[in-house]
Each structure stands twice: as C-alpha cells, then as structure tokens.
Design an enzyme around this catalytic site. Structure first.
Site, PDB file in Angstrom:
ATOM      1  N   ASP A 279      19.573  48.245  55.571  1.00  0.00           N
ATOM      2  CA  ASP A 279      18.187  48.637  55.317  1.00  0.00           C
ATOM      3  C   ASP A 279      18.086  50.064  54.791  1.00  0.00           C
ATOM      4  OD1 ASP A 279      19.014  49.453  57.963  1.00  0.00           O
ATOM      5  OD2 ASP A 279      16.924  49.965  58.394  1.00  0.00           O
TER       6      ASP A 279
ATOM      7  N   GLU B 112      18.624  49.891  61.031  1.00  0.00           N
ATOM      8  CA  GLU B 112      19.072  51.212  61.496  1.00  0.00           C
ATOM      9  C   GLU B 112      17.989  52.266  61.356  1.00  0.00           C
ATOM     10  OE1 GLU B 112      20.792  55.251  61.281  1.00  0.00           O
ATOM     11  OE2 GLU B 112      19.706  54.186  59.702  1.00  0.00           O
ATOM     12  N   GLU B 113      17.144  52.135  60.334  1.00  0.00           N
ATOM     13  CA  GLU B 113      16.146  53.169  60.092  1.00  0.00           C
ATOM     14  C   GLU B 113      14.994  53.142  61.094  1.00  0.00           C
ATOM     15  OE1 GLU B 113      16.550  55.540  58.177  1.00  0.00           O
ATOM     16  OE2 GLU B 113      17.922  54.969  56.573  1.00  0.00           O
TER      17      GLU B 113
END
Length: 353
Positions: free
Chosen positions: A69, A121-122
């Site tokens: 992502d 992850e963001e």
C-alpha cells in the site's frame, strides 16, 4: 565509487507497473495480483492470503518483506532525467515503498528465499499483524523501506495513538466558563508541555525523544444543541528506553475532564549492527561499491512488529530517498534501484550459506 550494475529489465517492468497501479491503503488488490503474477511467471508458489498479503514462501533462511500500500495522491508516472542526468521514475509509491517492494521481489526470485508483500502498513499494519500470527519465525528478516541503496536501518521509534473526547453543557458564549473546545485545547497544551525537549536536553537526538503530535481536532455544538463536544486524535512516537505505559500515564495525568481511548501500541526496536543480517549488509553494500551507512529512523515500520513477535535478526533496507516519502515530488533513482537488487542478492546468498 558505486559499481555500475546492469539493469534487471523484468524488475524494472515490475516496478513501473506497480507504481502505475494506484494502491492506497485498502485498495491494494490489483497491485497484489500483479506482484503475484511476477512470482508465478518465475515458477514460484504464491497466493494471496485472507487479508490480501502476497505470500511466496521458500527458503526461510531469510524473509524479504515490504508493503504494497501507499498513501493517497496522484503523481503522473514517468521516467525523466534529472539535471544531473540521473534517470528517475516519478510516481506515488516509487520510494515508499514500491521501490523496495519490487527490489525484494526480484531478489527473492533470483535467490529462492521467502517473500511476503503485506497490506495496510500506512494505517494499522494489518498485513504484518496477520503475517506474524499466521507463520513461524524465519531465520532472518529484511523489511523493505527506503534507506538508500547504501544504507541499512537498524532502529525505529515505536508508535502510540489515542483519541481524547470531552463534553460540556452548552451555554451562551458570553459565559466565562470554558467549553469542551477550550478544555480540549488546554489538555493538549499540557500534554505538549510534558513532552517538550529543552534546556539541557536541547541536543537530544529526535530518535531518543518522545514526539507528541495532534493529527486531528474536532469540536462544536452537538446535534441536539444541549452540549458542546470536542475530540483530539493524537499520536506519540516512542523511543527505545520509553514505554507506551509511561506515555499513557503522562497523557492521562494531563486530563482534568474527559477521557482517552487508546489503540494498541507498537513498541520501538533497535537492532545490533553485529547480527548476521547487519554484517551481511555491510559486506553486500561494499561489494557493490558503497560505503555502508547505519541508520535510525524517527518513524515506525512493520519491522517493529516483526521484532516484537519473532526472535531473529533483522534490518530494514530499500532504495530511495526517505525525504521523498509521501511527497508530491516522489521519485526513485533507477540506477540505485538496480544496485539495491544487487545488494539484496548478495545479502540473501550470504544468509543462505
């Protein structure tokens, strides 16, 4: 002087394709399928798991993993030469972290080591959280984030997020008593003062500080007109030596009214440069003509979660200038991308021995 490395055209094609596919958090599916196809074409076992991670297990002497992502934002995808004649790929995610992701995929295919491309992850790192719950620890981990092709990241601060909420009765604005908005502002002022670094600590590196940051502030009269409400979403970066519990205690101590709802914290991590992974990177970078740089990052990455769950040596590595993370001019030096693949191959071969 860095060595000239022949471009891996398949890796470059993968990189440009992935950068061209929008993959903000929650919308990674198309990019994940392109990544999986890269492994299928190489004859590797690969699948998308229930949360959307790309899983290509193989030789577990090392697991190469990075996130699929990106943050939102459209940057026209193109290859341009800089003023210095450097060939660069522009596009959202080229640095954070599609460049590291594509380099790791290429190195995993070339060396036969395990690979995982993770989602989310963001935001909440749901892909990494699922990965550590769903598989055994590998012998070593290399996490993918931009460090520069000649740098290796050994430390990250941890992360704690919470939301403060307060409510007061509505009253005429001529009244002197503070309303919820003023109460929330005063609370944050006390929190900021508690974590301010100054005086004899003025030279303390940011990596060793607690950073407190409000990321949203909302307030106003409630829909029924009977109260005033306010809320502050706040984030705290946790250096090694500090704990989420201590930070929560300080923040809660600043509350005079209202309450805080906390999210699950992510602990800090600081790996030794003397592990097998640290040594392999120092050797690998030198063999490709670089002078290794050992880094500590003030942010947080999935490596924090891997270190908390798996008792094995690890580091974070990947091409790209981290100053361009999330930036409107995000772009990746393609020659550095090629060199990063060469470094990763040498690291994997070293750890496989």
């Amino acid at each position: 002087m860095s060595a000239e490395v022949a471009p891996d055209e398949d890796a470059r094609d993968l990189l440009e394709d992935l950068v061209s596919i929008p993959s903000p958090t929650g919308e990674e599916r198309e990019a994940a399928e392109r990544l999986a196809a890269f492994f299928e074409d190489a004859g590797r076992e690969v699948w998308l798991d229930e949360v959307g991670n790309v899983r290509a297990p193989a030789d577990d002497s090392v697991l190469l993993t990075s996130h699929i992502d990106t943050v939102p934002g459209e940057i026209p995808v193109r290859v341009e030469a800089s003023e210095d004649g450097i060939e660069e790929l522009w596009g959202r995610g080229s640095v954070d972290a599609t460049g590291p992701l594509a380099a790791m995929a290429a190195a995993a295919v070339a060396t036969g080591v395990s690979f995982a491309g993770v989602v989310g992850e963001e935001t909440d790192s749901r892909g990494a959280r699922h990965l550590v719950a769903d598989r055994e620890a590998p012998d070593a981990v290399v996490n993918g984030e931009p460090s520069g092709w000649d740098g290796v990241t050994l430390g990250y601060r941890g992360f704690l997020a919470g939301e403060y909420a307060v409510e007061t009765d509505s009253a005429h604005t001529s009244r002197p008593e503070p309303n919820a908005i003023q109460t929330a502002m005063a609370w944050w002022s006390r929190v900021a003062d508690a974590f301010e670094v100054g005086g004899s600590d003025a030279e303390t590196p940011v990596f060793e500080q607690v950073t407190a940051k409000p990321v949203s502030f909302e307030g106003g009269t409630a829909a029924d007109g009977l109260s005033v409400e306010a809320g502050v979403e706040a984030q705290f970066r946790i250096p090694p030596g500090e704990s989420a519990a201590d930070i929560r205690e300080t923040v809660e101590g600043a509350v005079e009214s209202g309450e805080i709802e906390w999210r699950e914290p992510i602990p800090p991590v600081m790996e030794s440069p003397r592990t097998e992974v640290g040594r392999a990177f120092r050797v690998g970078i030198r063999r490709v003509g670089g002078d290794p740089r050992l880094l500590r990052k003030t942010g947080t990455s999935d490596m924090n979660l891997y270190a908390g769950a798996w008792d094995c040596p690890m580091a974070t590595y990947g091409p790209g200038d981290s100053e361009l993370d999330h930036a409107p001019n995000e772009r990746l030096d393609l020659a550095a991308f090629d060199r990063s693949i060469a470094v990763l191959k040498r690291v994997c071969e070293d750890l496989e021995e």
